[in-house]
Design an enzyme around this catalytic site. Structure first.
Site, PDB file in Angstrom:
ATOM      1  N   ALA A 112      -5.568  -8.684 -11.645  1.00  0.00           N
ATOM      2  CA  ALA A 112      -4.015  -8.099 -12.006  1.00  0.00           C
ATOM      3  C   ALA A 112      -3.196  -7.011 -11.240  1.00  0.00           C
ATOM      4  CB  ALA A 112      -4.296  -7.192 -13.539  1.00  0.00           C
ATOM      5  N   GLU A 123      -1.593   6.669   7.511  1.00  0.00           N
ATOM      6  CA  GLU A 123      -1.075   7.137   5.847  1.00  0.00           C
ATOM      7  C   GLU A 123      -2.014   8.453   5.563  1.00  0.00           C
ATOM      8  OE1 GLU A 123       0.535   4.064   2.827  1.00  0.00           O
ATOM      9  OE2 GLU A 123       2.147   4.849   3.690  1.00  0.00           O
ATOM     10  N   ALA A 137       2.385  -5.075  -0.237  1.00  0.00           N
ATOM     11  CA  ALA A 137       2.737  -5.495  -1.843  1.00  0.00           C
ATOM     12  C   ALA A 137       3.973  -5.850  -2.121  1.00  0.00           C
ATOM     13  CB  ALA A 137       2.633  -4.051  -1.718  1.00  0.00           C
ATOM     14  N   GLN A 138       5.319  -5.471  -0.451  1.00  0.00           N
ATOM     15  CA  GLN A 138       6.584  -5.974  -0.822  1.00  0.00           C
ATOM     16  C   GLN A 138       6.053  -7.461  -0.867  1.00  0.00           C
ATOM     17  OE1 GLN A 138      10.717  -5.568   1.097  1.00  0.00           O
ATOM     18  NE2 GLN A 138       8.717  -4.424   1.676  1.00  0.00           N
TER      19      GLN A 138
HETATM   20  P1  NAD Z   1      -3.557  -3.011   9.562  1.00  0.00           P
HETATM   21  O1  NAD Z   1      -4.255  -4.928  10.075  1.00  0.00           O
HETATM   22  O2  NAD Z   1      -2.356  -2.933   9.186  1.00  0.00           O
HETATM   23  O3  NAD Z   1      -4.269  -2.511  10.431  1.00  0.00           O
HETATM   24  C1  NAD Z   1      -5.724  -2.330  11.339  1.00  0.00           C
HETATM   25  C2  NAD Z   1      -5.702  -2.084  12.825  1.00  0.00           C
HETATM   26  O4  NAD Z   1      -7.597  -1.751  12.999  1.00  0.00           O
HETATM   27  C3  NAD Z   1      -5.046  -2.697  13.636  1.00  0.00           C
HETATM   28  O5  NAD Z   1      -3.933  -2.024  14.407  1.00  0.00           O
HETATM   29  C4  NAD Z   1      -6.149  -3.437  14.749  1.00  0.00           C
HETATM   30  O6  NAD Z   1      -5.943  -3.639  15.742  1.00  0.00           O
HETATM   31  C5  NAD Z   1      -7.339  -1.818  14.430  1.00  0.00           C
HETATM   32  N1  NAD Z   1      -8.601  -3.055  14.436  1.00  0.00           N
HETATM   33  C6  NAD Z   1      -9.042  -3.639  13.823  1.00  0.00           C
HETATM   34  N2  NAD Z   1     -10.590  -4.147  14.662  1.00  0.00           N
HETATM   35  C7  NAD Z   1     -10.353  -2.892  15.518  1.00  0.00           C
HETATM   36  C8  NAD Z   1     -11.850  -2.155  16.076  1.00  0.00           C
HETATM   37  N3  NAD Z   1     -13.154  -3.007  15.893  1.00  0.00           N
HETATM   38  N4  NAD Z   1     -11.963  -1.567  16.504  1.00  0.00           N
HETATM   39  C9  NAD Z   1     -10.258  -0.386  16.769  1.00  0.00           C
HETATM   40  N5  NAD Z   1      -9.491  -1.061  15.580  1.00  0.00           N
HETATM   41  C10 NAD Z   1      -9.499  -2.377  15.713  1.00  0.00           C
HETATM   42  O7  NAD Z   1      -4.918  -3.449   8.375  1.00  0.00           O
HETATM   43  P2  NAD Z   1      -4.336  -1.883   7.221  1.00  0.00           P
HETATM   44  O8  NAD Z   1      -3.661  -0.587   7.660  1.00  0.00           O
HETATM   45  O9  NAD Z   1      -5.720  -2.298   6.600  1.00  0.00           O
HETATM   46  O10 NAD Z   1      -3.171  -2.805   5.964  1.00  0.00           O
HETATM   47  C11 NAD Z   1      -4.053  -4.147   5.692  1.00  0.00           C
HETATM   48  C12 NAD Z   1      -2.667  -4.733   4.689  1.00  0.00           C
HETATM   49  O11 NAD Z   1      -1.643  -3.637   4.259  1.00  0.00           O
HETATM   50  C13 NAD Z   1      -1.445  -4.244   6.037  1.00  0.00           C
HETATM   51  O12 NAD Z   1      -0.792  -6.144   6.485  1.00  0.00           O
HETATM   52  C14 NAD Z   1      -0.371  -2.889   5.920  1.00  0.00           C
HETATM   53  O13 NAD Z   1       1.048  -3.566   6.147  1.00  0.00           O
HETATM   54  C15 NAD Z   1      -1.066  -3.272   4.747  1.00  0.00           C
HETATM   55  N6  NAD Z   1      -0.169  -2.236   4.233  1.00  0.00           N
HETATM   56  C16 NAD Z   1       0.908  -1.516   4.320  1.00  0.00           C
HETATM   57  C17 NAD Z   1       1.804  -0.018   3.617  1.00  0.00           C
HETATM   58  C18 NAD Z   1       3.113   0.229   3.910  1.00  0.00           C
HETATM   59  O14 NAD Z   1       3.132  -0.914   3.951  1.00  0.00           O
HETATM   60  N7  NAD Z   1       3.103   1.460   3.625  1.00  0.00           N
HETATM   61  C19 NAD Z   1       0.265   0.964   3.311  1.00  0.00           C
HETATM   62  C20 NAD Z   1      -0.941   0.168   4.089  1.00  0.00           C
HETATM   63  C21 NAD Z   1      -0.823  -1.077   3.849  1.00  0.00           C
END
Ligand code: NAD
Length: 391
Positions: free
Chosen positions: A9, A164, A307-308
């Site tokens: 959900a 964020e 989410a979008q």
């Molecule tokens: P992400 O994949 O966007 O970012 C993770 C970051 O961690 C990447 O830049 C990556 O290079 C880095 N990383 C990975 N392994 C690493 C390592 N071993 N050492 C150092 N850096 C490392 O993941 P997220 O921020 O958890 O987001 C998850 C998903 O949710 C994504 O698809 C994101 O776009 C989405 N999201 C969107 C929003 C929004 O639209 N405002 C907000 C939060 C999350």
């Protein structure tokens, strides 16, 4: 009677259920979820920083679901695709005619040593709340320990969630300093990112603005610095060590482990679906949200998991379940982004709006936009009363 079962959900699952119920089908709609509530996963970073309370980001499923939907609170442990059965932790297995799997995401550690033990992920309400407690208790301890590592925080990764979270953190720290009595000028915040870029989905001027915003508020960025190990009091990148007693683990996500446990052909618990979002060989089964991997026909790459996109997938999956039931052709999934918003604390952010060209926004106006996005989501998934109660 035909049974349509929806698993999870979150944004995608709840929207599928609402769409199906709205279509007034004769089918029996069953929603299985492990909690009695839906949580806004895009706001977990605020709970973790303490700028929002858990009650601000959850709503009761029973109150928001139409009476025609049966809600089962339990954990899904496996899916038997061939026999169309879902196994649950506490109930007997359930049979379905159509399945929409929206089981969502988990923290990704990439098998990095110590990440699971010592990193604090932000993947649900419990983990966000645990990360907040860890942060506050560690900062509070400084008064008696005088250990500089109690005032050191490392945020792993510089993707959306990390940035964020950092925005909320730098907003909250001065408040915590007053309340818990630690010296603000000795707080150290490091953000460690493997890639040379931060927030690669935004244009350079917006990224520069966001980075500058956070730097001015005390964040040290270390790009091209892949994390190779996490210890109780340090994040390690090859021969570099970043010492801290609070380590926030936000390096990305993978789909639910139920995918691998059920024997799907998957990568990071995500299954590449067909263009109508159904699973190869199983036209009665649809995957949406973070458990699915959807190729973008234009770029050939997989769509990111946002989410979008999950909500857009939900609309297609619901329409396609109904189409299959009626013996009609399913539709292809298409997606047109509305844009991307990244908040920097409660009052600022950066955004790119994809309508009539790209509109770039930064600063206070983005917080208004983010508020509208959040409220619209609650309004669509729950109802007006829930939206008003959450304010
Ligand atoms: P992400 O994949 O966007 O970012 C993770 C970051 O961690 C990447 O830049 C990556 O290079 C880095 N990383 C990975 N392994 C690493 C390592 N071993 N050492 C150092 N850096 C490392 O993941 P997220 O921020 O958890 O987001 C998850 C998903 O949710 C994504 O698809 C994101 O776009 C989405 N999201 C969107 C929003 C929004 O639209 N405002 C907000 C939060 C999350």
């Amino acid at each position: 009677m035909t049974t349509i079962m929806v698993l999870g959900a979150g944004y995608a699952g709840l929207r599928v259920v609402k769409k199906l119920a709205h279509a007034k089908t004769d089918a029996h709609i069953v929603l299985v979820n492990q909690n009695e509530y839906h949580y806004e996963s895009t706001q977990l970073h605020q709970v973790a920083a303490g700028t929002k309370e858990p009650a601000d980001v959850v709503f009761d499923l029973r109150k928001s679901l139409p009476d025609s939907v049966e809600l089962i609170i339990d954990k899904v442990v496996g899916i038997d695709q061939d026999n169309r059965k879902v196994s649950l932790e506490h109930h007997d297995p359930l049979s379905y005619d159509y399945l929409v799997n929206a089981l969502g995401f988990e923290s990704e550690t990439f098998g990095i040593k110590g990440a699971e033990e010592y990193g604090w992920p932000l993947v649900d309400v419990d983990t966000a709340l645990a990360a907040r407690k860890k942060l506050e208790q560690t900062l509070a301890r400084y008064q008696t320990s005088h250990d500089p590592l109690d005032l050191s925080i490392v945020v792993c990764g510089a993707g959306f969630t990390s940035i964020e979270y950092l925005g909320e953190l730098v907003y909250r720290l001065p408040q915590l300093s007053k309340r818990l009595g630690f010296p603000m000028d000795q707080v150290k915040v490091d953000c460690i990112e493997a890639s040379p870029k931060i927030l690669p989905m935004f244009s350079k001027d917006l990224v520069d603005w966001a980075v500058d915003y956070l730097r001015k508020r005390g964040v040290n960025f270390h790009t091209s610095t892949p994390i190779t190990e996490v210890r109780q009091d340090a994040v390690v990148s090859n021969d570099q060590e970043f010492k801290a007693h609070t380590i926030i683990w936000t390096t990305g996500v993978r789909g639910s482990h139920v995918i691998a446990d059920s024997g799907y052909n998957q990568k990071r618990n995500r299954v590449v679906v067909r263009d109508d979002l159904s699973v190869e060989q199983h036209p009665e089964e649809f995957l949406v949200g973070d458990v699915s991997a959807v190729p973008d026909p234009q770029s050939g790459r997989l769509y990111p998991t946002t989410a979008q996109i999950s909500m857009a997938q939900a609309d297609t999956a619901a329409a396609n379940v109904l189409a299959r039931m009626r013996g009609q052709e399913p539709q292809r999934f298409t997606f047109r982004s509305l844009g991307t918003v990244c908040s920097l604390g409660p009052h600022d952010g950066v955004a790119e709006i994809d309508r009539m060209g790209t509109l770039k926004l930064k600063g206070k106006v983005v917080s208004v936009l983010k508020w509208i996005v959040n409220e619209r989501s609650v309004l669509e998934l729950a109802d007006v009363r829930t939206m008003l109660e959450s304010n």
